[in-house]
Scaffold this motif. Structure first.
Motif, PDB file in Angstrom:
ATOM      1  N   GLY A 248      59.095  46.863  38.127  1.00  0.00           N
ATOM      2  CA  GLY A 248      58.782  46.355  39.460  1.00  0.00           C
ATOM      3  C   GLY A 248      57.512  45.527  39.532  1.00  0.00           C
ATOM      4  O   GLY A 248      57.016  45.233  40.617  1.00  0.00           O
ATOM      5  N   ILE A 249      56.983  45.130  38.377  1.00  0.00           N
ATOM      6  CA  ILE A 249      55.751  44.337  38.357  1.00  0.00           C
ATOM      7  C   ILE A 249      56.093  42.867  38.597  1.00  0.00           C
ATOM      8  O   ILE A 249      57.037  42.331  38.020  1.00  0.00           O
ATOM      9  CB  ILE A 249      55.019  44.508  37.012  1.00  0.00           C
ATOM     10  CG1 ILE A 249      54.503  45.940  36.887  1.00  0.00           C
ATOM     11  CG2 ILE A 249      53.885  43.506  36.862  1.00  0.00           C
ATOM     12  CD1 ILE A 249      53.981  46.295  35.510  1.00  0.00           C
ATOM     13  N   SER A 250      55.308  42.237  39.473  1.00  0.00           N
ATOM     14  CA  SER A 250      55.494  40.816  39.767  1.00  0.00           C
ATOM     15  C   SER A 250      54.128  40.190  40.010  1.00  0.00           C
ATOM     16  O   SER A 250      53.098  40.868  39.964  1.00  0.00           O
ATOM     17  CB  SER A 250      56.383  40.627  40.996  1.00  0.00           C
ATOM     18  OG  SER A 250      55.690  41.074  42.151  1.00  0.00           O
ATOM     19  N   LEU A 251      54.132  38.900  40.296  1.00  0.00           N
ATOM     20  CA  LEU A 251      52.875  38.201  40.565  1.00  0.00           C
ATOM     21  C   LEU A 251      52.144  38.778  41.769  1.00  0.00           C
ATOM     22  O   LEU A 251      50.918  38.717  41.850  1.00  0.00           O
ATOM     23  CB  LEU A 251      53.143  36.708  40.806  1.00  0.00           C
ATOM     24  CG  LEU A 251      53.502  35.862  39.589  1.00  0.00           C
ATOM     25  CD1 LEU A 251      53.991  34.488  40.025  1.00  0.00           C
ATOM     26  CD2 LEU A 251      52.304  35.720  38.657  1.00  0.00           C
ATOM     27  N   SER A 252      52.895  39.350  42.697  1.00  0.00           N
ATOM     28  CA  SER A 252      52.276  39.886  43.917  1.00  0.00           C
ATOM     29  C   SER A 252      51.947  41.375  43.827  1.00  0.00           C
ATOM     30  O   SER A 252      51.474  41.964  44.791  1.00  0.00           O
ATOM     31  CB  SER A 252      53.183  39.628  45.129  1.00  0.00           C
ATOM     32  OG  SER A 252      54.455  40.197  44.909  1.00  0.00           O
ATOM     33  N   SER A 253      52.190  41.994  42.663  1.00  0.00           N
ATOM     34  CA  SER A 253      51.919  43.429  42.525  1.00  0.00           C
ATOM     35  C   SER A 253      50.437  43.745  42.679  1.00  0.00           C
ATOM     36  O   SER A 253      50.064  44.721  43.325  1.00  0.00           O
ATOM     37  CB  SER A 253      52.409  43.945  41.169  1.00  0.00           C
ATOM     38  OG  SER A 253      53.793  43.812  41.063  1.00  0.00           O
ATOM     39  N   SER A 254      49.594  42.961  42.043  1.00  0.00           N
ATOM     40  CA  SER A 254      48.143  43.165  42.112  1.00  0.00           C
ATOM     41  C   SER A 254      47.456  41.926  41.569  1.00  0.00           C
ATOM     42  O   SER A 254      48.093  41.071  40.952  1.00  0.00           O
ATOM     43  CB  SER A 254      47.724  44.384  41.283  1.00  0.00           C
ATOM     44  OG  SER A 254      47.872  44.112  39.898  1.00  0.00           O
ATOM     45  N   THR A 255      46.159  41.856  41.782  1.00  0.00           N
ATOM     46  CA  THR A 255      45.396  40.721  41.244  1.00  0.00           C
ATOM     47  C   THR A 255      45.489  40.701  39.725  1.00  0.00           C
ATOM     48  O   THR A 255      45.648  39.632  39.115  1.00  0.00           O
ATOM     49  CB  THR A 255      43.919  40.815  41.672  1.00  0.00           C
ATOM     50  OG1 THR A 255      43.860  40.948  43.086  1.00  0.00           O
ATOM     51  CG2 THR A 255      43.139  39.587  41.252  1.00  0.00           C
ATOM     52  N   PHE A 256      45.401  41.877  39.104  1.00  0.00           N
ATOM     53  CA  PHE A 256      45.485  41.919  37.640  1.00  0.00           C
ATOM     54  C   PHE A 256      46.827  41.389  37.158  1.00  0.00           C
ATOM     55  O   PHE A 256      46.879  40.560  36.247  1.00  0.00           O
ATOM     56  CB  PHE A 256      45.291  43.341  37.112  1.00  0.00           C
ATOM     57  CG  PHE A 256      45.529  43.437  35.633  1.00  0.00           C
ATOM     58  CD1 PHE A 256      44.553  43.055  34.731  1.00  0.00           C
ATOM     59  CD2 PHE A 256      46.761  43.870  35.133  1.00  0.00           C
ATOM     60  CE1 PHE A 256      44.781  43.106  33.352  1.00  0.00           C
ATOM     61  CE2 PHE A 256      46.997  43.941  33.771  1.00  0.00           C
ATOM     62  CZ  PHE A 256      46.003  43.558  32.876  1.00  0.00           C
TER      63      PHE A 256
ATOM     64  N   ILE B 120      37.827  31.822  33.397  1.00  0.00           N
ATOM     65  CA  ILE B 120      36.666  32.057  34.267  1.00  0.00           C
ATOM     66  C   ILE B 120      37.093  32.742  35.560  1.00  0.00           C
ATOM     67  O   ILE B 120      36.440  33.678  36.028  1.00  0.00           O
ATOM     68  CB  ILE B 120      35.936  30.722  34.549  1.00  0.00           C
ATOM     69  CG1 ILE B 120      35.253  30.226  33.263  1.00  0.00           C
ATOM     70  CG2 ILE B 120      34.914  30.876  35.667  1.00  0.00           C
ATOM     71  CD1 ILE B 120      34.756  28.792  33.331  1.00  0.00           C
ATOM     72  N   ALA B 121      38.213  32.277  36.142  1.00  0.00           N
ATOM     73  CA  ALA B 121      38.721  32.910  37.363  1.00  0.00           C
ATOM     74  C   ALA B 121      39.069  34.378  37.107  1.00  0.00           C
ATOM     75  O   ALA B 121      38.779  35.259  37.931  1.00  0.00           O
ATOM     76  CB  ALA B 121      39.944  32.149  37.879  1.00  0.00           C
ATOM     77  N   TYR B 122      39.686  34.656  35.952  1.00  0.00           N
ATOM     78  CA  TYR B 122      40.015  36.038  35.580  1.00  0.00           C
ATOM     79  C   TYR B 122      38.749  36.884  35.481  1.00  0.00           C
ATOM     80  O   TYR B 122      38.692  38.006  35.989  1.00  0.00           O
ATOM     81  CB  TYR B 122      40.766  36.044  34.245  1.00  0.00           C
ATOM     82  CG  TYR B 122      41.054  37.434  33.708  1.00  0.00           C
ATOM     83  CD1 TYR B 122      42.214  38.112  34.067  1.00  0.00           C
ATOM     84  CD2 TYR B 122      40.161  38.068  32.848  1.00  0.00           C
ATOM     85  CE1 TYR B 122      42.478  39.389  33.581  1.00  0.00           C
ATOM     86  CE2 TYR B 122      40.407  39.334  32.350  1.00  0.00           C
ATOM     87  CZ  TYR B 122      41.571  39.992  32.724  1.00  0.00           C
ATOM     88  OH  TYR B 122      41.820  41.262  32.238  1.00  0.00           O
ATOM     89  N   ALA B 123      37.715  36.343  34.836  1.00  0.00           N
ATOM     90  CA  ALA B 123      36.461  37.088  34.662  1.00  0.00           C
ATOM     91  C   ALA B 123      35.815  37.403  36.010  1.00  0.00           C
ATOM     92  O   ALA B 123      35.312  38.521  36.216  1.00  0.00           O
ATOM     93  CB  ALA B 123      35.499  36.288  33.783  1.00  0.00           C
TER      94      ALA B 123
ATOM     95  N   LEU C  66      40.346  48.625  39.023  1.00  0.00           N
ATOM     96  CA  LEU C  66      41.763  48.233  39.089  1.00  0.00           C
ATOM     97  C   LEU C  66      42.187  47.559  37.789  1.00  0.00           C
ATOM     98  O   LEU C  66      43.230  47.896  37.221  1.00  0.00           O
ATOM     99  CB  LEU C  66      41.999  47.286  40.268  1.00  0.00           C
ATOM    100  CG  LEU C  66      43.393  46.638  40.312  1.00  0.00           C
ATOM    101  CD1 LEU C  66      44.430  47.645  40.765  1.00  0.00           C
ATOM    102  CD2 LEU C  66      43.398  45.411  41.195  1.00  0.00           C
ATOM    103  N   PHE C  67      41.384  46.614  37.306  1.00  0.00           N
ATOM    104  CA  PHE C  67      41.735  45.880  36.091  1.00  0.00           C
ATOM    105  C   PHE C  67      41.818  46.825  34.888  1.00  0.00           C
ATOM    106  O   PHE C  67      42.749  46.747  34.089  1.00  0.00           O
ATOM    107  CB  PHE C  67      40.720  44.764  35.829  1.00  0.00           C
ATOM    108  CG  PHE C  67      41.039  43.485  36.553  1.00  0.00           C
ATOM    109  CD1 PHE C  67      41.295  42.323  35.855  1.00  0.00           C
ATOM    110  CD2 PHE C  67      41.096  43.445  37.938  1.00  0.00           C
ATOM    111  CE1 PHE C  67      41.594  41.131  36.513  1.00  0.00           C
ATOM    112  CE2 PHE C  67      41.393  42.273  38.612  1.00  0.00           C
ATOM    113  CZ  PHE C  67      41.645  41.109  37.908  1.00  0.00           C
ATOM    114  N   ALA C  68      40.847  47.742  34.782  1.00  0.00           N
ATOM    115  CA  ALA C  68      40.839  48.676  33.652  1.00  0.00           C
ATOM    116  C   ALA C  68      42.057  49.588  33.705  1.00  0.00           C
ATOM    117  O   ALA C  68      42.692  49.864  32.677  1.00  0.00           O
ATOM    118  CB  ALA C  68      39.559  49.489  33.653  1.00  0.00           C
ATOM    119  N   ALA C  69      42.417  50.082  34.892  1.00  0.00           N
ATOM    120  CA  ALA C  69      43.553  50.997  35.026  1.00  0.00           C
ATOM    121  C   ALA C  69      44.870  50.297  34.704  1.00  0.00           C
ATOM    122  O   ALA C  69      45.720  50.848  33.999  1.00  0.00           O
ATOM    123  CB  ALA C  69      43.593  51.566  36.442  1.00  0.00           C
TER     124      ALA C  69
END
Length: 197
Positions: A122-130, A39-42, A51-54
């Motif tokens: 370089g992707i991490s938890l802080s990279s983006s909300t997605f 639900i939080a993701y949605a 952003l999510f789609a990209a």
């Protein structure tokens, strides 16, 4: 001459819950936790769909699809192991559990490869909300797969010893219920995170 009365039907036994009640309470709690995550993701996605789609496009959907097939196949093998135990062929069921473990190991290997590729980029938890949701959700599920493998391993040991049978199904049914929960969660997670745009 009186006609013979037809025999009364045998009394029906009420359906029983497969496995232990405690495992079902645990499963419901885990499904609730995943449900809150979904639900939080949605909501986050609804606030930033571009952003999510990209960033979704960068995910390896082929790896996700292969992992879906691996988990579904593992669930099939677990069902076969339960049926073998019901038929009094616990040792035969152990072979199906080894096959399920092999599929689970394949899932783990592919997921580790996905994580390695993400971290090297370089992707991490802080990279983006997605990416925060992607890494959190999939890692939470990944840990459940690892626990499922431990459970399947314990079931395999017991099945090899011939401990399961028509009058002792509680352990194998409980383990199977947990594994099917892991599978069910992935069947929601994969389209939600990898596919739906």
């Amino acid at each position: 001459m009186r006609a013979a009365c037809p025999p009364l039907p045998a009394p029906r036994t009420p359906p029983t819950l497969a496995g232990d009640l405690a495992i079902w309470i645990f499963i419901l709690a885990e499904l609730l936790a995943f449900g809150v995550f979904f639900i939080a993701y949605a909501f986050a996605r609804a606030n930033n769909p571009e952003l999510f789609a990209a960033e979704q496009l960068a995910l390896n959907r082929d790896a996700g699809a292969i992992n879906t097939l691996l988990l579904l196949t593992a669930s099939y093998f677990v069902v076969r192991a339960v049926h073998a135990a019901e038929a009094g062929q616990s040792r035969h069921g152990a072979r199906w559990l080894v096959a399920a473990l092999g599929c689970a190991a394949g899932f783990v290997a592919i997921k580790i490869g996905e994580y390695a590729a993400a971290f090297s980029a370089g992707i991490s938890l802080s990279s983006s909300t997605f990416h925060m949701f992607y890494l959190s959700l999939t890692f939470f599920h990944f840990m459940h797969v690892l626990l499922g493998m431990v459970i399947l391993g314990a079931l395999w040991l017991n099945a090899r010893r011939g401990l399961y049978g028509p009058h002792n199904m509680n352990g194998i049914e409980s383990g199977a219920a947990y594994w099917h929960m892991v599978d069910l969660v992935w069947l929601i997670l994969f389209p939600l995170v990898y596919v739906i745009r």
